[in-house]
Scaffold this motif. Structure first.
Motif, PDB file in Angstrom:
ATOM      1  N   ARG A 243      40.431  89.686  16.703  1.00 61.53           N
ATOM      2  CA  ARG A 243      39.496  90.766  16.991  1.00 61.53           C
ATOM      3  C   ARG A 243      39.008  90.609  18.423  1.00 61.53           C
ATOM      4  NH1 ARG A 243      38.062  89.816  11.476  1.00 61.53           N
ATOM      5  NH2 ARG A 243      38.526  91.696  10.287  1.00 61.53           N
ATOM      6  N   ILE A 244      39.101  91.669  19.156  1.00 64.90           N
ATOM      7  CA  ILE A 244      38.628  91.663  20.537  1.00 64.90           C
ATOM      8  C   ILE A 244      37.351  92.482  20.582  1.00 64.90           C
ATOM      9  CG2 ILE A 244      39.138  92.326  22.910  1.00 64.90           C
ATOM     10  CD1 ILE A 244      42.104  91.977  22.210  1.00 64.90           C
ATOM     11  N   ASP A 245      36.277  91.839  20.988  1.00 66.13           N
ATOM     12  CA  ASP A 245      34.992  92.525  21.074  1.00 66.13           C
ATOM     13  C   ASP A 245      34.897  93.196  22.443  1.00 66.13           C
ATOM     14  OD1 ASP A 245      32.409  93.406  20.975  1.00 66.13           O
ATOM     15  OD2 ASP A 245      31.582  91.511  20.258  1.00 66.13           O
ATOM     16  N   PRO A 246      34.852  94.525  22.497  1.00 66.76           N
ATOM     17  CA  PRO A 246      34.843  95.211  23.793  1.00 66.76           C
ATOM     18  C   PRO A 246      33.584  94.966  24.607  1.00 66.76           C
ATOM     19  CG  PRO A 246      34.499  96.770  22.021  1.00 66.76           C
ATOM     20  CD  PRO A 246      34.830  95.455  21.377  1.00 66.76           C
ATOM     21  N   ARG A 247      32.528  94.467  23.979  1.00 67.03           N
ATOM     22  CA  ARG A 247      31.304  94.206  24.739  1.00 67.03           C
ATOM     23  C   ARG A 247      31.525  93.177  25.841  1.00 67.03           C
ATOM     24  NH1 ARG A 247      27.329  92.406  20.301  1.00 67.03           N
ATOM     25  NH2 ARG A 247      29.273  91.542  19.558  1.00 67.03           N
ATOM     26  N   TYR A 248      32.472  92.283  25.638  1.00 63.51           N
ATOM     27  CA  TYR A 248      32.727  91.260  26.646  1.00 63.51           C
ATOM     28  C   TYR A 248      33.439  91.812  27.879  1.00 63.51           C
ATOM     29  CZ  TYR A 248      31.403  88.059  22.965  1.00 63.51           C
ATOM     30  OH  TYR A 248      30.719  87.408  21.983  1.00 63.51           O
ATOM     31  N   PHE A 249      33.994  92.999  27.760  1.00 60.23           N
ATOM     32  CA  PHE A 249      34.733  93.577  28.864  1.00 60.23           C
ATOM     33  C   PHE A 249      33.966  94.675  29.584  1.00 60.23           C
ATOM     34  CE2 PHE A 249      37.786  91.858  25.875  1.00 60.23           C
ATOM     35  CZ  PHE A 249      38.476  90.990  26.704  1.00 60.23           C
ATOM     36  N   LEU A 250      32.760  94.970  29.108  1.00 61.76           N
ATOM     37  CA  LEU A 250      31.941  95.975  29.774  1.00 61.76           C
ATOM     38  C   LEU A 250      31.392  95.402  31.069  1.00 61.76           C
ATOM     39  CD1 LEU A 250      29.891  97.545  26.876  1.00 61.76           C
ATOM     40  CD2 LEU A 250      31.870  98.483  28.028  1.00 61.76           C
ATOM     41  N   ARG A 251      31.452  96.187  32.087  1.00 59.56           N
ATOM     42  CA  ARG A 251      30.899  95.765  33.368  1.00 59.56           C
ATOM     43  C   ARG A 251      30.307  97.001  34.012  1.00 59.56           C
ATOM     44  NH1 ARG A 251      33.703  92.075  37.961  1.00 59.56           N
ATOM     45  NH2 ARG A 251      31.750  91.477  38.889  1.00 59.56           N
TER      46      ARG A 251
ATOM     47  N   ASP B 136      25.475  90.886  38.555  1.00 59.43           N
ATOM     48  CA  ASP B 136      26.645  90.969  37.667  1.00 59.43           C
ATOM     49  C   ASP B 136      27.133  92.398  37.476  1.00 59.43           C
ATOM     50  OD1 ASP B 136      26.701  88.205  37.261  1.00 59.43           O
ATOM     51  OD2 ASP B 136      25.200  88.343  35.678  1.00 59.43           O
ATOM     52  N   MET B 137      27.221  93.133  38.568  1.00 58.15           N
ATOM     53  CA  MET B 137      27.741  94.490  38.554  1.00 58.15           C
ATOM     54  C   MET B 137      28.856  94.588  39.587  1.00 58.15           C
ATOM     55  SD  MET B 137      24.320  96.746  38.452  1.00 58.15           S
ATOM     56  CE  MET B 137      22.977  96.371  37.374  1.00 58.15           C
ATOM     57  N   GLN B 138      29.484  95.726  39.610  1.00 56.49           N
ATOM     58  CA  GLN B 138      30.537  95.977  40.586  1.00 56.49           C
ATOM     59  C   GLN B 138      30.145  97.211  41.390  1.00 56.49           C
ATOM     60  OE1 GLN B 138      34.306  96.878  38.842  1.00 56.49           O
ATOM     61  NE2 GLN B 138      35.387  96.719  40.778  1.00 56.49           N
ATOM     62  N   ALA B 139      30.187  97.114  42.702  1.00 59.53           N
ATOM     63  CA  ALA B 139      29.847  98.230  43.575  1.00 59.53           C
ATOM     64  C   ALA B 139      31.117  98.927  44.030  1.00 59.53           C
ATOM     65  CB  ALA B 139      29.059  97.740  44.786  1.00 59.53           C
ATOM     66  N   ILE B 140      31.146 100.247  43.864  1.00 57.92           N
ATOM     67  CA  ILE B 140      32.302 101.046  44.262  1.00 57.92           C
ATOM     68  C   ILE B 140      31.834 102.096  45.238  1.00 57.92           C
ATOM     69  CG2 ILE B 140      34.113 102.579  43.442  1.00 57.92           C
ATOM     70  CD1 ILE B 140      33.722 101.232  40.661  1.00 57.92           C
ATOM     71  N   GLN B 141      32.433 102.116  46.413  1.00 57.67           N
ATOM     72  CA  GLN B 141      32.049 103.097  47.436  1.00 57.67           C
ATOM     73  C   GLN B 141      32.787 104.406  47.176  1.00 57.67           C
ATOM     74  OE1 GLN B 141      32.444 101.708  51.422  1.00 57.67           O
ATOM     75  NE2 GLN B 141      31.275 103.388  52.246  1.00 57.67           N
TER      76      GLN B 141
END
Length: 114
Positions: free
Chosen positions: A11-19, A104-109
Motif C-alpha cells: 500500500r502506498i500512502d499518497p500523503r507521503y508524496f504531497l508537496r 518544505d515547499m517547492q517554489a515554481i516561477q
C-alpha cells in the motif's frame, strides 16, 4: 499456488508524496504593476517572507557556504526596503526559493519577466 486478493498487498500512502507548491512572479516594471512579487499557493506576502528569513541561515545551493541573512546585507532598515531592493536588483526569486525550501515547499516561477 495461493492467490492474494487484498492481503499482503503493498500500500502506498499518497500523503507521503504531497508537496506544497508556491508559484510566484516577479514584476520589475512600474507599467506592469511592479516592482512587486506575486505569490500564489500560500497565505503570505514577499515582505512577510523576508521577515521570516531575517536572522536565519540561508543556503542558496550555489556552492558557497550558507550564511545568515540580515536586512543590512541589502542596505535596508526593514523588510519593506529589503523586498524593494531585491525586486529592483533581480534577486527576489532566490529568496522566494530559499523561503520555500526552508518551509518544505517547492517554489515554481510562472510567467517570468526577468
Amino acid at each position: 499456488m495461493p492467490k492474494f486478493y487484498r492481503q499482503n498487498k503493498k500500500r502506498i500512502d499518497p500523503r507521503y508524496f504531497l508537496r506544497e507548491n508556491v508559484t510566484y512572479r516577479v514584476r520589475k516594471d512600474e507599467d506592469d504593476g511592479g516592482p512587486s512579487v506575486e505569490i500564489q499557493g500560500v497565505d503570505t506576502t514577499f515582505v512577510q517572507m523576508i521577515e521570516d528569513l531575517n536572522d536565519t541561515v540561508i543556503d542558496f545551493d550555489d556552492g558557497d557556504a550558507p550564511e545568515v541573512f540580515q536586512y543590512s546585507d541589502v542596505s535596508a532598515d526593514g523588510p519593506e526596503e529589503a523586498a524593494e531592493f531585491m525586486v529592483q536588483n533581480g534577486i527576489a526569486k532566490y529568496y522566494v526559493e530559499a523561503w520555500a525550501k526552508m518551509n518544505d515547499m517547492q517554489a515554481i516561477q510562472k510567467g517570468a519577466r526577468d
